[in-house]
Design an enzyme around this catalytic site. Structure first.
Site, mmCIF file in Angstrom:
data_model
loop_
_atom_site.group_PDB
_atom_site.id
_atom_site.type_symbol
_atom_site.label_atom_id
_atom_site.label_comp_id
_atom_site.label_asym_id
_atom_site.label_seq_id
_atom_site.Cartn_x
_atom_site.Cartn_y
_atom_site.Cartn_z
ATOM 1 N N HIS A 94 -50.396 -1.567 -12.406
ATOM 2 C CA HIS A 94 -49.832 -0.948 -11.302
ATOM 3 C C HIS A 94 -50.673 -0.259 -10.379
ATOM 4 C CE1 HIS A 94 -51.194 2.648 -13.181
ATOM 5 N NE2 HIS A 94 -50.737 2.403 -14.270
ATOM 6 N N GLU B 34 -58.694 -4.601 -21.807
ATOM 7 C CA GLU B 34 -58.190 -3.627 -20.811
ATOM 8 C C GLU B 34 -59.259 -2.652 -20.536
ATOM 9 O OE1 GLU B 34 -55.147 0.117 -20.304
ATOM 10 O OE2 GLU B 34 -55.875 -0.122 -22.201
ATOM 11 N N THR C 116 -51.042 0.035 -22.900
ATOM 12 C CA THR C 116 -51.585 -1.533 -22.711
ATOM 13 C C THR C 116 -51.902 -2.167 -23.610
ATOM 14 O OG1 THR C 116 -52.249 -0.873 -20.464
ATOM 15 C CG2 THR C 116 -53.164 -2.815 -21.371
ATOM 16 N N ASP D 50 -56.298 -1.324 -15.773
ATOM 17 C CA ASP D 50 -55.276 -0.104 -15.488
ATOM 18 C C ASP D 50 -55.366 0.625 -14.489
ATOM 19 O OD1 ASP D 50 -53.206 1.947 -16.199
ATOM 20 O OD2 ASP D 50 -53.419 1.035 -18.178
ATOM 21 N N HIS E 177 -52.472 3.083 -27.220
ATOM 22 C CA HIS E 177 -52.286 3.578 -26.010
ATOM 23 C C HIS E 177 -51.426 2.246 -25.124
ATOM 24 C CE1 HIS E 177 -53.180 5.417 -21.729
ATOM 25 N NE2 HIS E 177 -52.828 6.259 -22.481
ATOM 26 N N SER F 10 -47.515 2.300 -17.414
ATOM 27 C CA SER F 10 -48.140 1.030 -17.960
ATOM 28 C C SER F 10 -47.362 0.294 -18.854
ATOM 29 C CB SER F 10 -49.716 1.584 -18.883
ATOM 30 O OG SER F 10 -50.263 2.081 -17.637
ATOM 31 N N ASP G 115 -57.596 3.977 -14.718
ATOM 32 C CA ASP G 115 -56.480 4.838 -14.509
ATOM 33 C C ASP G 115 -56.558 6.402 -14.759
ATOM 34 O OD1 ASP G 115 -53.123 4.754 -14.580
ATOM 35 O OD2 ASP G 115 -53.733 5.708 -16.437
#
Length: 459
Positions: free
Chosen positions: A345, A298, A154, A34, A152, A78, A303
């Site tokens: 991203h 993940e 993702t 992330d 979350h 995300s 992030d």
């Protein structure tokens, strides 16, 4: 007789070729770092292995660049980016695995004044199938592993459909087979679910769980009653011995995300498993399905550290993410398993100055000729890593010392003052290897990645 044998062999080879064309991969592991933009990848490599070293992800045979814009923004959050990977559909920021016309609608507060209930209008768009749902429909197993809360953006994009990513309590309901709000497209349910945020799965208690569920449901207990092995610590996870048909639910923080890797590894009393440990156990569970599996892993806290402009923790989490990839590669057969590694991203972290080779990427910049601190136009030293925006823009810059810069708690300076550092809109990297990996090349949209994974699995 000989002609008959040759004909039969030709037919068999034709059938095998046809099956191979329909789907080369039996299994897929989709690794998502992330916020892991290109600068993060480079800095993590330097931090761990030096200039000439290599992260495991960098050893994979195929590379590509991925465009990440969402349906309504140049810079994605995300939710729509991961949803694009999972569904092949561009959607609006904050929306999870819904059609492109779905508008983000802020979540509602529950009876305990906690935000997290869906405010979605029933006429606001519709669900679109995810890779996990398509895999389950084909008889494959499916799982999600994350260092964030399980609800979350993702991980939620893998198994939930909702008009706002912050409707955590209603997102959790979608993962519990047979219960109110269950996402029936998952069939008999995800086979592995691991991450943080037990509060979103357990009942509200004013004293011990004030961010718990107002509806009183204990989703962990419900999953246990459905045959899931439920675990809450690294020792409990290590003790799990998967068998055919077994399912696993692990939640390793009472509230919010798992700890940053730097803090987890530094605390001898920490009971949370590493991302690599969770990944290994997930593979052990899922590989018991003879039809294969789809697993999403993940590294989510990369992030969060970037949003806080704490490069040290971001890089440590990026290395831990890479370690999970390394361990996974020891447990799979690339002749029938596709490994995909990418990011949802970019961020605004940039690599700064003409530093000396071998200088720590977290340190101040030192002149490559004389090993002396390089100075800005005002005569002040500066760090190799800085951020385009965030909370740490001093009114007047002063020199940064090595002692300051190398402190794990140091927050890098920023150019534009913001309350929190934002995502960046740049393209991200993708690495792939194994069955079906040859299709990953060039510059492509994140929605195209969905199509390539789907085709590789023959879904």
């Amino acid at each position: 007789m000989k002609a008959t044998v040759l004909t039969a062999l030709a037919l068999a080879l034709g059938a095998a070729t046809s099956a191979h064309a329909a789907g080369e991969a039996k299994n897929v592991i989709f690794f998502l770092g992330d916020g892991m933009g290109p600068t993060v990848v480079t800095a993590a490599r330097l931090h761990k292995y030096g200039e000439a070293g290599q992260l495991t992800m960098g050893t994979l045979s195929r590379t590509a660049k991925i465009k990440t814009f969402s349906h309504d923004a140049q810079t994605t959050d995300s939710a729509p980016s991961m949803s694009a990977y999972m569904t092949g559909v561009k959607m609006n920021n904050e929306v999870l695995s819904m059609s492109a016309d779905t508008l983000a609608q802020a979540p509602l507060r529950d009876g305990n004044n906690n935000a997290g209930l869906s405010g979605c209008d029933g006429s606001n768009g519709h669900a679109v199938p995810t890779l996990a749902e398509l895999a389950k429909a084909k008889g494959k197993a499916a799982g999600v592993v994350t260092t964030t809360t399980i609800t979350h953006a993702t991980p939620a994009a893998v198994y939930a459909h909702i008009c706002h990513r912050d409707a955590y309590y209603d997102i959790a309901k979608q993962a519990v087979p047979g219960g109110d709000g269950y996402n029936t497209a998952l069939g008999n349910g995800l086979d592995v679910i691991m991450g943080g945020g037990a509060n979103e799965w357990t009942p509200f208690n004013a004293t011990t769980n004030n961010k718990g569920r107002a509806d009183g449901r204990d989703l962990v207990a419900e999953l246990g009653a459905l045959g899931y092995t439920t675990v809450r610590s690294n020792t409990e996870l290590a003790a799990v011995t998967p068998t055919a048909g077994s399912k696993l639910f692990g939640v390793f923080s009472s509230r919010s995300h798992l700890d940053y890797e730097f803090d987890r590894a530094s605390n001898v009393n920490n009971t949370q498993p590493s991302l690599a440990e969770m990944t290994a156990k997930a593979i052990d569970v899922l590989k018991n399905d003879s039809d294969g599996y789809f697993l999403m892993v993940e590294g989510g806290r990369i992030d969060h550290a970037l949003h806080g402009t704490n490069a040290k923790r971001a890089l440590e989490d990026a290395v831990a993410f890479d370690d999970a990839i390394k361990l996974a590669l020891t447990k799979v057969d690339l002749s029938n398993t596709l490994i995909v590694v990418t990011a949802d991203h970019d961020h605004t972290m940039v690599f700064n100055g003409y530093g000396k080779k071998g200088n720590s990427v977290l340190d101040i910049v030192r002149d490559y000729k004389h090993n002396e601190p390089l100075l800005d136009a005002d005569g002040q030293s500066y760090t190799t890593l800085v951020f385009g925006n965030g909370p740490n823009r001093p009114a007047i810059r002063t020199s940064v010392s090595s002692e300051q810069a190398m402190d794990p708690a140091y927050l890098q300076e920023t150019i534009v003052r913001q309350g929190s550092e934002t995502h960046g809109g740049g393209d991200v990297m993708l690495f792939a290897d194994g069955a079906g990996a040859k299709s990953f090349k060039g510059t492509m949209d994140n929605t195209k990645v969905f199509s390539l994974v789907k085709d590789a699995l023959g879904l």
